[in-house]
Design a protein around this motif. Structure first.
Motif, PDB file in Angstrom:
ATOM      1  N   GLN A   1      -5.201  -6.325  -0.126  1.00 30.94           N
ATOM      2  CA  GLN A   1      -3.777  -6.480   0.156  1.00 30.94           C
ATOM      3  C   GLN A   1      -2.942  -5.401  -0.546  1.00 30.94           C
ATOM      4  OE1 GLN A   1      -3.041 -10.435  -1.274  1.00 30.94           O
ATOM      5  NE2 GLN A   1      -2.529  -9.753  -3.328  1.00 30.94           N
ATOM      6  N   PHE A   2      -3.535  -4.710  -1.528  1.00 31.40           N
ATOM      7  CA  PHE A   2      -2.824  -3.673  -2.270  1.00 31.40           C
ATOM      8  C   PHE A   2      -3.230  -2.259  -1.852  1.00 31.40           C
ATOM      9  CE2 PHE A   2      -3.041  -7.339  -5.237  1.00 31.40           C
ATOM     10  CZ  PHE A   2      -1.698  -7.649  -5.220  1.00 31.40           C
ATOM     11  N   LYS A   3      -3.909  -2.129  -0.712  1.00 28.17           N
ATOM     12  CA  LYS A   3      -4.442  -0.817  -0.335  1.00 28.17           C
ATOM     13  C   LYS A   3      -3.352   0.228  -0.094  1.00 28.17           C
ATOM     14  CE  LYS A   3      -5.008  -1.544   4.639  1.00 28.17           C
ATOM     15  NZ  LYS A   3      -5.990  -1.546   5.719  1.00 28.17           N
ATOM     16  N   ASP A   4      -2.151  -0.188   0.329  1.00 24.26           N
ATOM     17  CA  ASP A   4      -1.086   0.777   0.604  1.00 24.26           C
ATOM     18  C   ASP A   4      -0.206   1.075  -0.614  1.00 24.26           C
ATOM     19  OD1 ASP A   4      -1.868   1.048   3.264  1.00 24.26           O
ATOM     20  OD2 ASP A   4      -0.711  -0.713   3.874  1.00 24.26           O
ATOM     21  N   TYR A   5      -0.512   0.477  -1.739  1.00 27.83           N
ATOM     22  CA  TYR A   5       0.298   0.673  -2.946  1.00 27.83           C
ATOM     23  C   TYR A   5      -0.159   1.915  -3.702  1.00 27.83           C
ATOM     24  CZ  TYR A   5       2.161  -4.075  -2.443  1.00 27.83           C
ATOM     25  OH  TYR A   5       2.790  -5.202  -1.997  1.00 27.83           O
ATOM     26  N   THR A   6       0.746   2.484  -4.488  1.00 25.24           N
ATOM     27  CA  THR A   6       0.407   3.620  -5.339  1.00 25.24           C
ATOM     28  C   THR A   6      -0.459   3.127  -6.497  1.00 25.24           C
ATOM     29  OG1 THR A   6       2.460   4.783  -4.809  1.00 25.24           O
ATOM     30  CG2 THR A   6       1.365   5.412  -6.854  1.00 25.24           C
ATOM     31  N   LYS A   7      -1.509   3.891  -6.795  1.00 29.90           N
ATOM     32  CA  LYS A   7      -2.367   3.571  -7.933  1.00 29.90           C
ATOM     33  C   LYS A   7      -2.279   4.723  -8.919  1.00 29.90           C
ATOM     34  CE  LYS A   7      -4.255   1.231  -4.398  1.00 29.90           C
ATOM     35  NZ  LYS A   7      -3.988   1.554  -3.018  1.00 29.90           N
ATOM     36  N   TYR A   8      -2.410   4.392 -10.207  1.00 30.75           N
ATOM     37  CA  TYR A   8      -2.438   5.474 -11.187  1.00 30.75           C
ATOM     38  C   TYR A   8      -3.276   5.128 -12.400  1.00 30.75           C
ATOM     39  CZ  TYR A   8       1.656   3.144 -13.424  1.00 30.75           C
ATOM     40  OH  TYR A   8       2.511   2.262 -14.024  1.00 30.75           O
TER      41      TYR A   8
ATOM     42  N   GLN B   1       6.482  -3.745  -6.759  1.00 35.92           N
ATOM     43  CA  GLN B   1       7.769  -4.284  -7.179  1.00 35.92           C
ATOM     44  C   GLN B   1       7.531  -5.488  -8.061  1.00 35.92           C
ATOM     45  OE1 GLN B   1      10.072  -4.979  -3.594  1.00 35.92           O
ATOM     46  NE2 GLN B   1      11.375  -3.279  -4.173  1.00 35.92           N
ATOM     47  N   GLY B   2       8.384  -5.663  -9.044  1.00 33.44           N
ATOM     48  CA  GLY B   2       8.180  -6.747  -9.984  1.00 33.44           C
ATOM     49  C   GLY B   2       7.238  -6.290 -11.072  1.00 33.44           C
ATOM     50  N   LYS B   3       6.131  -6.972 -11.217  1.00 35.49           N
ATOM     51  CA  LYS B   3       5.176  -6.651 -12.271  1.00 35.49           C
ATOM     52  C   LYS B   3       3.976  -5.902 -11.706  1.00 35.49           C
ATOM     53  CE  LYS B   3       2.663  -8.888 -16.037  1.00 35.49           C
ATOM     54  NZ  LYS B   3       2.857  -7.824 -16.963  1.00 35.49           N
ATOM     55  N   ASN B   4       3.695  -4.741 -12.288  1.00 34.00           N
ATOM     56  CA  ASN B   4       2.515  -3.978 -11.884  1.00 34.00           C
ATOM     57  C   ASN B   4       1.250  -4.757 -12.243  1.00 34.00           C
ATOM     58  OD1 ASN B   4       4.139  -1.906 -11.039  1.00 34.00           O
ATOM     59  ND2 ASN B   4       3.813  -0.640 -12.835  1.00 34.00           N
TER      60      ASN B   4
END
Length: 148
Positions: free
Chosen positions: A20-27, A85-88
């Motif tokens: 569900q988080f595949k489109d989010y930025t990762k770092y 958004q909210g808490k990483n």
């Protein structure tokens, strides 16, 4: 989680996440505390820094950070992070650099529950209670003044 890499060699850390988080930025960031960490590399473009790179396999739900030419100064706390958004969502990885020839590849799992409880959560409750106490004290003071 502790990852050990050989001095002068490379180490790869794979950070697994829910699809569900595949489109989010990762770092990948470095610092003793997540809240104060400094970003080393981030997606979406598979960025590279001088000796670090990041690649995100969105179909498999894993992003991999590779650090090369390891030095003793690379030792320390790092964080796999999904920015939202909210808490990483984040999980810590302690990197050790050894003068032996052992290189470890690790896969920490990033979930919503994994690092949700932190000292920030405790601080929020303390601040909430303090604000409630101030509100109650103010109402009590106003009530006493109005009785005079």
């Amino acid at each position: 989680m502790v990852v050990t890499g050989a001095h002068g060699a490379s180490v790869a850390v794979s950070c697994q996440y829910e699809l569900q988080f595949k489109d989010y930025t990762k770092y990948w960031c470095r610092g003793a505390f997540y809240e104060l960490c400094r970003i080393v590399v981030k997606t979406p473009r598979g960025e590279h820094s001088d000796r670090s790179s990041i690649a995100d396999d969105r179909d498999a739900g894993v992003f991999t950070v590779t650090m090369s030419s390891l030095k003793e100064s690379d030792e320390g706390m790092y964080w796999c992070v999904i920015a939202r958004q909210g808490k990483n969502i984040y999980t810590g990885v302690s990197l050790r650099v050894s003068h032996t020839v052992i290189t470890t590849t690790a896969t920490p799992l990033l979930t919503l529950e994994q690092d949700e409880i932190s000292w920030w959560a405790t601080l929020r409750w303390i601040l909430f209670i303090l604000m409630l106490s101030c509100l109650a004290s103010t109402h009590l003071a106003v009530w006493r003044i109005s009785r005079i």
